[in-house]
Design a protein around this motif. Structure first.
Motif, mmCIF file in Angstrom:
data_model
loop_
_atom_site.group_PDB
_atom_site.id
_atom_site.type_symbol
_atom_site.label_atom_id
_atom_site.label_comp_id
_atom_site.label_asym_id
_atom_site.label_seq_id
_atom_site.Cartn_x
_atom_site.Cartn_y
_atom_site.Cartn_z
ATOM 1 N N GLN A 60 42.517 29.799 42.664
ATOM 2 C CA GLN A 60 43.599 30.561 41.821
ATOM 3 C C GLN A 60 43.218 30.690 40.194
ATOM 4 N N LEU A 61 43.024 31.863 39.726
ATOM 5 C CA LEU A 61 42.867 31.833 38.467
ATOM 6 C C LEU A 61 44.056 32.778 37.757
ATOM 7 N N ASP A 62 44.172 33.147 36.492
ATOM 8 C CA ASP A 62 45.345 33.860 35.855
ATOM 9 C C ASP A 62 44.753 34.812 34.923
ATOM 10 N N PRO A 63 44.294 35.936 35.396
ATOM 11 C CA PRO A 63 43.917 36.911 34.484
ATOM 12 C C PRO A 63 44.642 38.125 34.042
ATOM 13 N N GLN A 64 45.994 37.946 34.010
ATOM 14 C CA GLN A 64 47.072 38.877 33.826
ATOM 15 C C GLN A 64 47.381 38.919 32.390
ATOM 16 N N SER A 65 47.965 39.948 32.104
ATOM 17 C CA SER A 65 48.425 40.038 30.709
ATOM 18 C C SER A 65 49.356 39.244 30.264
ATOM 19 N N LEU A 79 42.202 37.135 43.435
ATOM 20 C CA LEU A 79 41.384 37.234 42.278
ATOM 21 C C LEU A 79 41.321 38.678 42.040
ATOM 22 N N THR A 80 40.891 38.928 41.068
ATOM 23 C CA THR A 80 40.228 40.242 40.846
ATOM 24 C C THR A 80 38.795 40.492 41.453
ATOM 25 N N ARG A 81 38.251 41.826 41.791
ATOM 26 C CA ARG A 81 36.758 41.841 42.181
ATOM 27 C C ARG A 81 36.039 41.202 41.210
ATOM 28 N N PHE A 82 36.130 41.462 39.943
ATOM 29 C CA PHE A 82 35.167 41.051 39.042
ATOM 30 C C PHE A 82 35.009 39.407 39.096
ATOM 31 N N ASP A 83 36.244 38.789 38.885
ATOM 32 C CA ASP A 83 36.015 37.234 39.111
ATOM 33 C C ASP A 83 35.702 36.897 40.317
ATOM 34 N N ALA A 84 35.953 37.337 41.370
ATOM 35 C CA ALA A 84 35.561 36.905 42.585
ATOM 36 C C ALA A 84 34.057 37.142 43.029
ATOM 37 N N GLU A 85 33.377 38.223 42.532
ATOM 38 C CA GLU A 85 32.036 38.389 42.743
ATOM 39 C C GLU A 85 31.264 37.518 41.551
ATOM 40 N N GLU A 86 31.884 37.366 40.398
ATOM 41 C CA GLU A 86 30.861 36.328 39.386
ATOM 42 C C GLU A 86 31.183 35.020 39.835
ATOM 43 N N LEU A 87 32.189 34.355 40.629
ATOM 44 C CA LEU A 87 32.155 33.163 41.187
ATOM 45 C C LEU A 87 31.417 32.964 42.221
ATOM 46 N N GLN A 273 36.010 30.906 28.762
ATOM 47 C CA GLN A 273 35.081 31.956 28.666
ATOM 48 C C GLN A 273 35.619 33.341 28.686
ATOM 49 N N GLN A 274 36.242 33.647 29.714
ATOM 50 C CA GLN A 274 36.802 35.015 29.758
ATOM 51 C C GLN A 274 37.868 35.409 28.852
ATOM 52 N N ARG A 275 38.685 34.021 28.430
ATOM 53 C CA ARG A 275 39.474 34.462 27.404
ATOM 54 C C ARG A 275 38.707 34.677 25.994
ATOM 55 N N TYR A 280 40.945 37.716 29.676
ATOM 56 C CA TYR A 280 41.957 36.901 29.756
ATOM 57 C C TYR A 280 42.839 36.767 28.486
ATOM 58 N N GLU A 281 44.186 37.004 28.797
ATOM 59 C CA GLU A 281 45.127 36.932 27.575
ATOM 60 C C GLU A 281 45.986 35.652 27.662
ATOM 61 N N ARG A 282 46.197 35.127 28.760
ATOM 62 C CA ARG A 282 47.034 34.034 29.111
ATOM 63 C C ARG A 282 46.158 32.740 28.726
ATOM 64 N N PRO A 283 46.896 31.540 28.586
ATOM 65 C CA PRO A 283 46.415 30.234 28.335
ATOM 66 C C PRO A 283 45.787 29.947 29.692
ATOM 67 N N THR A 284 44.632 29.112 29.764
ATOM 68 C CA THR A 284 43.984 28.776 31.124
ATOM 69 C C THR A 284 45.066 28.137 31.933
ATOM 70 N N ASN A 285 44.913 28.904 33.258
ATOM 71 C CA ASN A 285 46.149 28.085 34.341
ATOM 72 C C ASN A 285 45.381 28.234 35.598
ATOM 73 N N ILE A 286 44.772 27.445 36.267
ATOM 74 C CA ILE A 286 44.015 27.564 37.388
ATOM 75 C C ILE A 286 44.667 26.515 38.289
ATOM 76 N N ARG A 287 44.330 26.899 39.709
ATOM 77 C CA ARG A 287 44.846 25.994 40.780
ATOM 78 C C ARG A 287 43.480 25.947 41.696
ATOM 79 N N LEU A 288 43.448 24.800 42.321
ATOM 80 C CA LEU A 288 42.421 24.494 43.300
ATOM 81 C C LEU A 288 43.189 23.794 44.590
ATOM 82 N N ARG A 289 43.335 24.381 45.636
ATOM 83 C CA ARG A 289 44.370 23.547 46.711
ATOM 84 C C ARG A 289 43.599 23.560 47.775
#
Length: 433
Positions: A60-65, A79-87, A273-275, A280-289
Motif C-alpha cells: 500500500q502507498l498513499d498517492p492521494q492529494s 495502487l495507481t497504474r503508474f506506481d504498480a507498473e513502476e514497482l 522520490q514521488q513526493r 505525491y502530496e501527502r507525507p510518506t505513508n506505506i504499509r506492507l502486510r
C-alpha cells in the motif's frame, strides 16, 4: 482401575436411564450448536495459502492529494497504474504481481454454445508461481510475454470442461472480446478461501475463469471490475497510466525478514522520490502486510458469523451449567453406595476418578449425538443464500475437535459434582443404612 470405573459407569447409566439421557442431550445440544458455528468460523478464517502466506505481502502507498487528509490514517487500499507498473519494472522482490479483476465476452467455437460473459483477472506473469496455482495442462505466461503484450490466456478447469469437454486445450484459440487468444494453460482445481489476493470482490464466491496479461487487457481496453477511487478528474480514462486513481492490487513475495525490511525501506524511498517529483502530496505513508494480517485488517470473517460463534459457546455454557446440576443430583443420590465404597477402602481420590470417568462417558455419548446435530446444523447453513454457505463442511480436524470438546466440557462439568461426591463421610452413610 479405569476398566472398573467404566463398568461402574455403565451400571449407573442403566439404573438412571432418564437422568443419563437428559445429560447426554444437554451436552449434545451444546456441542451441536457450538461446533456448527465453530466450523463455519474455522472455514472462513483459515489460512488460504498455507506454507506461503508468511512470505507474501500486500503493498500500500498513499498517492492521494491533501484534500481530506488526516495524519495517521490508512493509505489507499490499492495502487495507481503508474506506481504498480513502476514497482513491477524495478523488481525489488523475489516475485511480484500486479492485478485487477474484469469481465470478458467468450465466443465459443463449439457448436450449440452461444457467447457469454466470464469473470476474468488481468495479472502479470508471477501471479501463478507466487500463489502456487496448480495446472492441469500447460502453464502460465512469461514476463517476456507480459512485455510483448502477447495475446495469451489461461483458463479454469470448469471453463475448459465447458468449451473443450475437459480435453487438453493448450495451443488452441479462444476468442475473447472479439480478439483471438492462444490458450497456454488450464488450471487444475484452485479456490483459495477466502480470495485473499483481491478483497474488492466476493472473497467466498466463485473464482475467475479467464486469466490474461494485464498489459494486453489495457491495449484492448477490456472491461475492468472491482473498486476504483479517484481524487482528481481523470478526464476520459480513469485507468490510464497517469490517471489520479487507485484500482490495482499489488503483491510481492519476500522470502526472509531481512528482505521484507529492505522492501519496506525501498517503498519509503520510493514514496519520498514521488513526493519530491510532485506526484505525491501527502507525507510518506506505506504499509506492507502479510496475507493473514491483510485478512484480519479487512475483517474478512462476516460479523454475523463471529456473533453466531459467541452465541454457540454461550449456549454450550448454559448446557454445561444444566449438566453440572444433573450430575450433582445423580452423584449425591448415590451417597450410600459411595459411603460403602469408602468404608471398604476406596480413597477420596478413587471416588473422584470414578465420578470423572462417568462424566467423561456422558460427554463421549453427547459428542456422538452432538456430531449428528452439527452435521444437521451445517446442512442448514448450506441452505442459506450467503456466498460462504456452501463451504460449511466438517473436516477431519473439526470432527476430532467435536469429541475432544464434548469430553473436555463434560469433565469440566463433572469437577464440582465429583468433588462433592468425594466429601461423603462413610460413617454417616453406613449408620443411616
Amino acid at each position: 482401575m479405569f476398566g472398573y470405573y467404566l463398568h461402574l459407569a455403565l451400571r449407573s447409566f442403566k439404573r438412571n436411564k432418564a437422568l443419563t439421557a437428559l445429560m447426554v442431550l444437554a451436552i449434545a445440544l451444546g456441542i451441536g450448536a457450538c461446533m456448527t458455528t465453530l466450523t463455519v468460523f474455522h472455514v472462513l478464517s483459515g489460512d488460504p495459502i498455507p506454507g506461503r502466506s508468511g512470505n507474501l505481502y500486500y503493498v500500500q502507498l498513499d498517492p492521494q492529494s491533501m484534500r481530506g487528509y488526516q495524519p495517521g490514517e490508512e493509505p489507499s487500499a490499492q495502487l495507481t497504474r503508474f506506481d504498480a507498473e513502476e514497482l513491477l519494472r524495478e523488481h525489488r522482490g523475489d516475485q511480484q504481481a500486479l492485478m485487477t479483476s474484469g469481465s470478458v465476452s467468450v465466443t465459443p467455437e463449439r457448436a450449440g454454445l452461444v457467447p457469454f460473459l466470464s469473470d476474468s483477472r488481468y495479472a502479470s506473469a508471477d501471479f501463478f508461481p507466487m500463489f502456487d496455482v496448480p495446472f492441469l495442462y500447460g502453464n502460465g505466461w512469461s514476463a517476456k510475454e507480459d512485455a510483448a503484450h502477447a495475446r495469451v490466456t489461461v483458463i479454469s478447469k470448469s471453463l475448459n470442461q465447458r468449451l473443450f469437454n475437459g480435453a487438453n486445450s493448450v495451443g488452441k484459440t479462444l476468442r475473447l472480446d472479439q480478439s483471438d487468444f492462444t490458450i497456454v494453460g488450464v488450471l487444475d482445481d484452485w479456490k483459495p478461501t477466502p480470495a485473499f489476493y483481491d478483497m474488492n470482490q466476493d472473497t467466498f464466491g466463485d473464482r475467475e475463469d479467464v486469466f490474461l496479461p494485464f498489459s494486453t487487457s489495457r491495449d484492448l481496453q477490456m472491461t475492468r471490475g472491482g473498486s476504483l477511487d479517484c481524487w482528481n478528474d481523470p478526464h476520459d480514462d480513469p485507468t490510464g497510466l497517469n490517471a489520479p486513481c487507485v484500482w490495482i492490487q499489488y503483491w510481492v513475495q519476500l522470502d526472509t525478514p531481512a528482505k521484507a525490511q529492505a522492501y519496506r525501506d525501498y517503498l519509503t524511498n520510493y514514496s519520498e522520490q514521488q513526493r519530491k517529483a510532485g506526484r505525491y502530496e501527502r507525507p510518506t505513508n506505506i504499509r506492507l502486510r502479510k496475507v493473514m494480517e491483510w485478512l484480519t485488517f479487512n475483517k474478512v470473517v462476516p460479523s454475523d458469523v463471529v456473533l453466531q460463534l459467541w452465541l454457540g459457546f454461550g449456549f454450550l455454557l448454559v448446557c454445561l451449567v444444566n449438566t453440572v446440576g444433573l450430575l450433582l443430583a445423580k452423584f449425591l443420590r448415590r451417597s450410600g453406595e459411595i459411603g460403602v465404597r469408602r468404608a471398604l477402602g476406596a480413597s477420596r481420590m478413587d471416588i473422584f476418578k470414578q465420578c470423572l470417568v462417568e462424566a467423561g462417558m456422558i460427554g463421549l455419548a453427547g459428542g456422538i449425538v452432538g456430531l449428528g446435530l452439527s452435521l444437521l446444523g451445517l446442512w442448514a447453513v448450506r441452505m442459506q443464500p450467503a456466498s460462504y454457505a456452501k463451504l460449511a463442511h466438517l473436516d477431519l480436524g473439526m470432527l476430532l475437535t467435536t469429541f475432544v470438546l464434548a469430553v473436555a466440557a463434560s469433565l469440566l462439568a463433572g469437577l464440582l459434582p465429583a468433588w462433592s461426591a468425594m466429601q461423603v463421610t462413610p460413617a454417616i452413610q453406613l449408620k443411616s443404612q
